[in-house]
Design a protein around this motif. Structure first.
Motif, mmCIF file in Angstrom:
data_model
loop_
_atom_site.group_PDB
_atom_site.id
_atom_site.type_symbol
_atom_site.label_atom_id
_atom_site.label_comp_id
_atom_site.label_asym_id
_atom_site.label_seq_id
_atom_site.Cartn_x
_atom_site.Cartn_y
_atom_site.Cartn_z
ATOM 1 N N ILE A 155 -57.773 32.667 -17.737
ATOM 2 C CA ILE A 155 -57.630 31.679 -18.817
ATOM 3 C C ILE A 155 -57.732 30.275 -18.221
ATOM 4 C CG2 ILE A 155 -56.092 30.742 -20.587
ATOM 5 C CD1 ILE A 155 -54.961 33.559 -20.951
ATOM 6 N N PRO A 156 -58.728 29.537 -18.612
ATOM 7 C CA PRO A 156 -58.911 28.186 -18.074
ATOM 8 C C PRO A 156 -58.013 27.197 -18.819
ATOM 9 C CG PRO A 156 -60.610 28.604 -19.675
ATOM 10 C CD PRO A 156 -59.757 29.851 -19.624
ATOM 11 N N PRO A 157 -57.914 25.981 -18.299
ATOM 12 C CA PRO A 157 -57.226 24.940 -19.069
ATOM 13 C C PRO A 157 -58.036 24.607 -20.331
ATOM 14 C CG PRO A 157 -58.340 23.988 -17.171
ATOM 15 C CD PRO A 157 -58.448 25.481 -17.030
ATOM 16 N N ARG A 158 -57.387 23.964 -21.294
ATOM 17 C CA ARG A 158 -58.092 23.652 -22.534
ATOM 18 C C ARG A 158 -59.255 22.695 -22.305
ATOM 19 N NH1 ARG A 158 -54.348 22.872 -27.101
ATOM 20 N NH2 ARG A 158 -53.660 21.062 -25.916
ATOM 21 N N TRP A 159 -59.090 21.793 -21.337
ATOM 22 C CA TRP A 159 -60.179 20.822 -21.139
ATOM 23 C C TRP A 159 -61.477 21.494 -20.742
ATOM 24 C CZ3 TRP A 159 -62.640 20.339 -16.472
ATOM 25 C CH2 TRP A 159 -61.954 20.735 -15.319
ATOM 26 N N TYR A 412 -59.705 36.222 -12.043
ATOM 27 C CA TYR A 412 -59.540 35.025 -11.215
ATOM 28 C C TYR A 412 -60.368 33.821 -11.679
ATOM 29 C CZ TYR A 412 -57.332 38.421 -8.165
ATOM 30 O OH TYR A 412 -56.508 39.393 -7.655
ATOM 31 N N GLY A 413 -61.412 34.102 -12.418
ATOM 32 C CA GLY A 413 -62.250 32.980 -12.829
ATOM 33 C C GLY A 413 -63.332 33.441 -13.780
ATOM 34 N N GLY A 414 -64.109 32.481 -14.251
ATOM 35 C CA GLY A 414 -65.235 32.802 -15.123
ATOM 36 C C GLY A 414 -66.520 32.867 -14.327
ATOM 37 N N GLU A 513 -58.812 31.578 -30.242
ATOM 38 C CA GLU A 513 -59.480 32.888 -30.223
ATOM 39 C C GLU A 513 -59.684 33.366 -28.786
ATOM 40 O OE1 GLU A 513 -60.117 34.811 -32.929
ATOM 41 O OE2 GLU A 513 -58.976 33.245 -33.964
ATOM 42 N N TYR A 514 -59.915 32.417 -27.882
ATOM 43 C CA TYR A 514 -60.094 32.784 -26.478
ATOM 44 C C TYR A 514 -58.812 33.388 -25.917
ATOM 45 C CZ TYR A 514 -61.360 32.569 -21.572
ATOM 46 O OH TYR A 514 -61.630 32.910 -20.266
ATOM 47 N N ILE A 515 -57.709 32.711 -26.168
ATOM 48 C CA ILE A 515 -56.431 33.192 -25.629
ATOM 49 C C ILE A 515 -56.123 34.570 -26.226
ATOM 50 C CG2 ILE A 515 -53.950 32.721 -25.398
ATOM 51 C CD1 ILE A 515 -55.419 30.532 -24.006
ATOM 52 N N LYS A 516 -56.397 34.737 -27.512
ATOM 53 C CA LYS A 516 -56.154 36.043 -28.131
ATOM 54 C C LYS A 516 -57.038 37.116 -27.492
ATOM 55 C CE LYS A 516 -56.255 34.466 -32.552
ATOM 56 N NZ LYS A 516 -56.386 34.638 -34.002
ATOM 57 N N ALA A 517 -58.304 36.785 -27.268
ATOM 58 C CA ALA A 517 -59.218 37.760 -26.655
ATOM 59 C C ALA A 517 -58.738 38.150 -25.261
ATOM 60 C CB ALA A 517 -60.636 37.192 -26.598
ATOM 61 N N ALA A 518 -58.220 37.156 -24.525
ATOM 62 C CA ALA A 518 -57.738 37.432 -23.162
ATOM 63 C C ALA A 518 -56.463 38.269 -23.185
ATOM 64 C CB ALA A 518 -57.497 36.116 -22.416
ATOM 65 N N LYS A 519 -55.566 37.916 -24.080
ATOM 66 C CA LYS A 519 -54.264 38.594 -24.099
ATOM 67 C C LYS A 519 -54.326 39.963 -24.787
ATOM 68 C CE LYS A 519 -51.548 35.531 -22.131
ATOM 69 N NZ LYS A 519 -50.760 35.877 -20.929
ATOM 70 N N LEU A 520 -55.226 40.087 -25.762
ATOM 71 C CA LEU A 520 -55.277 41.326 -26.546
ATOM 72 C C LEU A 520 -56.444 42.226 -26.131
ATOM 73 C CD1 LEU A 520 -54.578 39.688 -30.035
ATOM 74 C CD2 LEU A 520 -52.921 40.817 -28.522
ATOM 75 N N ASN A 521 -57.163 41.810 -25.075
ATOM 76 C CA ASN A 521 -58.292 42.606 -24.570
ATOM 77 C C ASN A 521 -59.361 42.860 -25.635
ATOM 78 O OD1 ASN A 521 -57.240 42.850 -21.951
ATOM 79 N ND2 ASN A 521 -55.860 44.463 -22.659
ATOM 80 N N THR A 522 -59.670 41.824 -26.371
ATOM 81 C CA THR A 522 -60.730 41.939 -27.378
ATOM 82 C C THR A 522 -61.943 41.117 -26.953
ATOM 83 O OG1 THR A 522 -59.770 40.101 -28.617
ATOM 84 C CG2 THR A 522 -59.083 42.328 -29.242
ATOM 85 N N LEU A 523 -62.981 41.190 -27.752
ATOM 86 C CA LEU A 523 -64.198 40.428 -27.470
ATOM 87 C C LEU A 523 -64.115 39.057 -28.135
ATOM 88 C CD1 LEU A 523 -66.906 43.195 -28.084
ATOM 89 C CD2 LEU A 523 -65.947 42.439 -25.899
ATOM 90 N N PHE A 524 -64.441 38.030 -27.391
ATOM 91 C CA PHE A 524 -64.581 36.696 -27.973
ATOM 92 C C PHE A 524 -65.923 36.640 -28.711
ATOM 93 C CE2 PHE A 524 -66.049 32.305 -27.738
ATOM 94 C CZ PHE A 524 -64.956 31.606 -28.225
ATOM 95 N N PHE A 525 -66.979 37.060 -28.020
ATOM 96 C CA PHE A 525 -68.297 37.245 -28.656
ATOM 97 C C PHE A 525 -68.500 38.736 -28.894
ATOM 98 C CE2 PHE A 525 -69.559 33.230 -26.406
ATOM 99 C CZ PHE A 525 -69.982 32.526 -27.519
ATOM 100 N N SER A 526 -68.701 39.120 -30.115
ATOM 101 C CA SER A 526 -68.889 40.544 -30.389
ATOM 102 C C SER A 526 -70.228 40.793 -31.065
ATOM 103 C CB SER A 526 -67.755 41.041 -31.293
ATOM 104 O OG SER A 526 -68.048 42.331 -31.770
ATOM 105 N N PRO A 527 -70.929 41.868 -30.648
ATOM 106 C CA PRO A 527 -72.103 42.281 -31.415
ATOM 107 C C PRO A 527 -71.638 42.742 -32.800
ATOM 108 C CG PRO A 527 -71.959 43.464 -29.314
ATOM 109 C CD PRO A 527 -70.650 42.775 -29.529
#
Lengths: 693, 693
Positions: A155-159, A412-414, A513-527
């Motif tokens: 999870i990166p910083p918001r900036w 660890y990173g993107g 949505e990013y934080i939710k995807a990271a915490k809930l193991n979902t897709l941020f971009f989904s087909p």
């Protein structure tokens, strides 16, 4: 349910975080030859195969051949078999539905109906690997089970969601002041500027060229006043140069990879001859990771790790072989054979897999040939950086991403998707690659907007940014020698200003949505096919994506197109943006639509009973006012609309989804009224459309 | 109306056949700087720019930069600015509508809204050029006026519409026997097999390697028994080899291009060092053209001229410069600069424009530097062949096409679009390039089906052939070292057999429409916007084409797509083909449709009140029965359907459109009944659907 199968003595990759017992029985679904990794699976005519993260072609990988072999690939033609990352996750969707992760530090080949259209064949010379089979009901639940296996995404910083500007070729502090100034003058938002290789002294990691940056601290501070961060590059190779601290420490402590005679291995990259830190060794990771302090001490808060496949311009042996070949032909009648061989000799010295057998790692007392662990190198470099930065400031989120990667590094990173080109085809590739990366845990991702190699055009930049405003990493980056593509370089930069201001309005939604995807193991971009799994049409739509829980996008990616077809799996609210970024709303029915858009127009789509939250416009996240939101939605049945909205200070590591704010919009007499548990959050504009019931 | 403007002393290109007086007034529409060629035109937002024949990107060229500079381009990435041909014709369609032909033998640059999205800028260093402005009411009439200006397009024999097989790498007569045998065994149609460079003795033009072809005459005759032709390649460069006839004659008569010291210029191509025949010289053209007799005497009836940009692997000077550079760095610490420079040194020796200033032509007593006439070289080689073949047999049509070309060459032969790759993107490029080539007079055209470079896949081959059955030149060609792609190499070759048999059924229609397009100066492949000029949607549809007068096609060109959108500018009859090539019919309404197609399915569309004539299936044009036709059409108003059908013996040069047969289908009580003036022509099946009125 996850089943684990272990063969041989797999090199530990730390890709997974769950401790699962190995199954004694044989692998389901596949014919399996155990001499080497060799799995065979019969593909039905309509079976789709998803996954493989960073790779060429479509979301459905059926019909082509891929090697997971981290490669510095300078030109992303459609026949590319490997890119920078090794993401050995597949998701088979046919009569059988399951996930498959091959945890193997060596090259693996995925023949997905290429040699024989009806056979999936996964092979490797490796005898040491672990196979995970993920069995769940739906595509979405397979993804979430797999992501749970491999651990929470970075999870990166918001900036890091701000608009970022980069180019290979910024050489001195005046370049950076100028970039800031020009963005300011034209009122174009700007969050950060990247420092590509030229900021260093002779391309030496953890140095700054004092002649071109006489007061680097002042530069950092001056830009900070405008809320703008500098993001330096760090390369894998360490220059061989007497008295250069990193080099000397590495030599003294035997921290570098070695050749067959146990001397530090010599390869060449930007600075010419270098050694490679042995990132496979935990002690080396610790040493190198703490070196980032040199830059954080100046106030630097983000880094990109590059050339860590590792890229090799040439090895000493490779160069000698090439020159020997040229000497052997130079006085002959150079015909067809020699012409091709001469080019191959010179072009083939770079990133030659032969070199991966010419150097070695010291791992827990063992000497391991690089080839055996090649796909982990970039991962371990970025892990080193992440662990180092954690030590430097445990409570702060740093921006960190890498070119090379392996599943596990997503914690660890993107990543950015490397050296693409200013091709319309690469805008489409960008669109298609995002969900595949998400499946493999890589959420903080983006492509070089506008294209890295070759010359961009105004229209391509417009269309690419219209998509780029939705990617977590939103960076304009280009190569030395190509047409300048900072947004102020175009005569019609006013449109870019408006478009980027909208990006900043989107950040609250994207971040939540990013934080939710990271915490809930979902897709941020989904087909579409993952969400609308019963819809047989959705499966073949690869040029539309869901973004988070509420949005669908249908980017324009064809030069001179004046519109496109959009398929709606259900009724949705279309927000159409004109040249001025003025919004108009229309509820569109389920089904097929042809929508006309001139160059500076596009649309997004809100799913029924979902909310899009928009923040206040800003030129920088530092300026953002988080006290009020605009809400837009579409109620299919006049029932309340709800959204779980996450926000925080954007920088500390303390992230708790339980602090999310439930926003509810209900129809009260004639108006839609929004409420939330947070009394400080105001809703300044609420636009809810409903279909005619 | 055509207006002609002459500047300087243009080198005669023989591109145009009409004698038009030059206008004294200044060029309309453009700002014109007369120091060099420099034309500027303001592009409105919605102005489309068509033309440029063989070039990258879409049918509408707006937004990119193109150089007309005949180039041997090995990889057709989307950033390509030049290809093998120089086709300096543009068609501007905005508030102004006009055609523009820059007749100039030197490089011309077309900046079509690239530097500035709202400016068209045409530049050249040349001071010698002729400009034609074509003013007519419609896009179609501009095309026909321009094509009338440049003269009638080449007409091949009918057998050139058969299915042709090629690959670089067929080395001996046994390869050719085997190819015939395998097509026969699997019942796959076959018309001809191409002989790429390996049939020659050391790549020497007009030789046959006797060791690998001990009885070439027998091979030709044996294949002729099966109706199969051999089509040898002829290269531009003549090997430097003592006692080799062509070389000796060329030297003796000073027929080769010379260097600055007036010695024959040395360049290298397949055989190593070669000289280039001076095709700019009429006497040389006559000499070289008659050399084709060496092969026609064996019974050869078709040729492809290659490497005639001319391709140059290296010149003596270029090679020396490259080696000198490598020597200068070999003992240094080769870093970033040197690594790139080293690659550039080796890769840059091929097709280096510097070499175009290193050799000269003798033209009518003058010595002309190659650069000045570069774009005419391939044209003049093919003119040489055409005029030679005419002398060899004046009444016979030979198959002849070229890689390099210039407008004017369209009268002498066709072109293939060069070294594409097995990329889905190149199937789409093939589709988009065809109408642009037609605009410039090139009607006999096709791309390497399945892709020349890189490895093809089964699904790509299927989709490419589903389009390829409509291209006049229908040739499967691939490069040495790539995956074998003869149709019998795929396990599902049965589908290909059925698909190609349908191609043969299409030949009567394709041939008739081709002859009409050539004689009437119309488009064989037309963008929708040219026919439906009032339809604002048609303009942005670039992935559907009209084929001849009756058909519209909407090819599938995306991997793993299971359907596509099709836009119908008017009501049409869809013929859908299943895996067995079984036809079903459906009248579709005007407007947008999403149509599902599994991999071995596709459709074509018949325009209202037009007829598709289908012949009898065959495996070879020699076997075709021309006495009966099947008729398919769609009557929108129960009125008679008519078609002008041209046919002839397919081989003699005696072509008279007035012998066309009017076919009329009228509704008589319940049945549609066909009549024609030719009592020998039977109509075995008539399928006419009509819409519900």
């Amino acid at each position: 349910m996850i089943k684990k199968y272990v063969f041989g003595n797999p090199f530990p990759t730390d890709a997974v975080v769950l401790d699962i017992d190995a199954c004694p029985e044989s692998i389901p679904f596949f014919l399996h030859e155990e001499i080497n990794l060799d799995l065979s699976y019969l593909l039905e005519k309509s079976t789709c195969v998803y996954g493989l993260g960073e790779s060429s072609r479509g979301i459905n990988k059926r019909g082509y051949l891929f090697h997971s072999l981290c490669s510095d690939t300078p030109t992303h033609t459609p026949d590319l078999n490997s890119m920078y990352g090794a993401h050995n996750f597949l998701l088979i969707n046919g009569s059988d539905r399951f996930g498959l992760f091959i945890d193997c530090s060596e090259q693996v080949t995925f023949d997905i109906g290429y040699s024989d259209y009806s056979e999936l064949r996964i092979t490797s010379k490796s005898k040491d690997y672990t196979i995970y089979i993920i069995l769940e009901e739906t595509l979405k639940s397979i993804i979430s089970s797999f992501r749970n296996l491999i651990g929470e995404s970075y999870i990166p910083p918001r900036w890091a969601f701000g608009y970022q500007q980069s180019r290979w070729g910024y050489k001195s502090d005046s370049d950076f002041y100028e970039i800031v100034e020009k963005h300011k003058t034209l009122d174009i938002p700007l969050e950060s500027i990247y420092m590509d290789i030229d900021y260093m002294e002779d391309y030496k990691d953890f140095t700054i060229d004092n002649s071109r940056f006489p007061d680097f601290g002042k530069l950092v501070r001056d830009l900070q006043k405008d809320g703008i961060k500098l993001v330096p590059i760090i390369d894998a190779g360490v220059k061989i140069e007497k008295d250069y601290l990193i080099y000397e420490e590495g030599i003294k402590n035997n921290y570098f990879c070695v050749d067959a005679s146990n001397s530090p291995f010599v390869a060449a990259v930007w600075p010419g001859r270098v050694h490679f830190p042995d990132f496979m060794n935990a002690e080396v990771r610790k040493w190198f990771g703490e070196k980032y302090r040199f830059l954080t001490d100046f106030g630097i808060e983000g880094f990109w790790n590059d050339m860590n496949e590792p890229a090799i311009f040439y090895s000493e042996e490779g160069l000698k072989e090439a020159f020997d070949y040229l000497d052997s032909i130079r006085n002959s009648n150079i015909g067809i054979q020699e012409t091709f061989a001469m080019k191959e000799a010179i072009n083939g010295i770079a990133n030659n897999p032969k070199d991966y057998r010419r150097f070695f790692h010291h791992i827990k007392g063992q000497t391991v040939v690089h080839e055996k662990v090649h796909n982990l190198y970039g991962y371990m470099m970025t892990r080193s950086a992440s662990e180092g930065l954690k030590k430097i400031n445990p409570s702060k989120r740093f921006l960190l991403f890498s070119r090379s990667s392996y599943i596990g590094m997503h914690r660890y990173g993107g990543i950015w998707t490397g050296d693409n080109s200013s091709w319309w085809e690469h805008l489409l590739l960008n669109i298609k690659m995002m969900p595949s990366l998400n499946m493999c845990g890589f959420l903080y991702c983006g492509a070089d907007l506008g294209g890295f190699g070759s010359n961009t055009t105004y229209d391509l930049m417009v269309r690419w940014l219209q998509f780029g405003i939705f990617t977590p990493l939103m960076r304009n980056h280009s190569a030395l020698g190509t047409r300048n593509q900072e947004l102020y370089q175009f005569s019609s930069s006013r449109y870019f200003s408006k478009l980027l201001k909208f990006r900043y309005q989107l950040i609250p939604y994207l971040y939540s949505e990013y934080i939710k995807a990271a915490k809930l193991n979902t897709l941020f971009f989904s087909p579409l096919s993952f969400e609308y799994s019963q819809d047989s049409l959705a499966v073949s739509i690869e040029d539309q994506l869901l973004v988070g829980d509420s949005l669908m996008i249908a980017p324009l990616y064809i030069q001179n197109s004046s519109g496109r077809y959009v398929y709606l799996p259900e009724q949705m609210l279309m927000i159409r943006f004109d040249q001025q970024m003025k919004k108009t709303y229309e509820v569109l029915s389920e089904g097929h639509h042809y929508l006309s858009f001139s160059l500076e127009e596009f649309a997004l789509f809100i799913r029924p009973n979902k909310l899009l939250v928009l923040g206040n416009t800003a030129n920088n996240t530092g300026e953002m006012d988080h006290t009020s939101l605009e809400l837009i939605g579409f109620s299919s049945n006049l029932q309340p609309l709800q959204s779980l909205y996450y926000t925080d200070d954007g920088i500390t590591t303390d992230i708790d989804l339980n602090t999310s704010i439930q926003i509810t919009v209900v129809k009260e007499e004639k108006n839609w009224v929004a409420t939330s548990a947070d009394p400080n959050l105001k809703f300044v504009e609420i636009t809810i459309l409903s279909s005619d019931l």
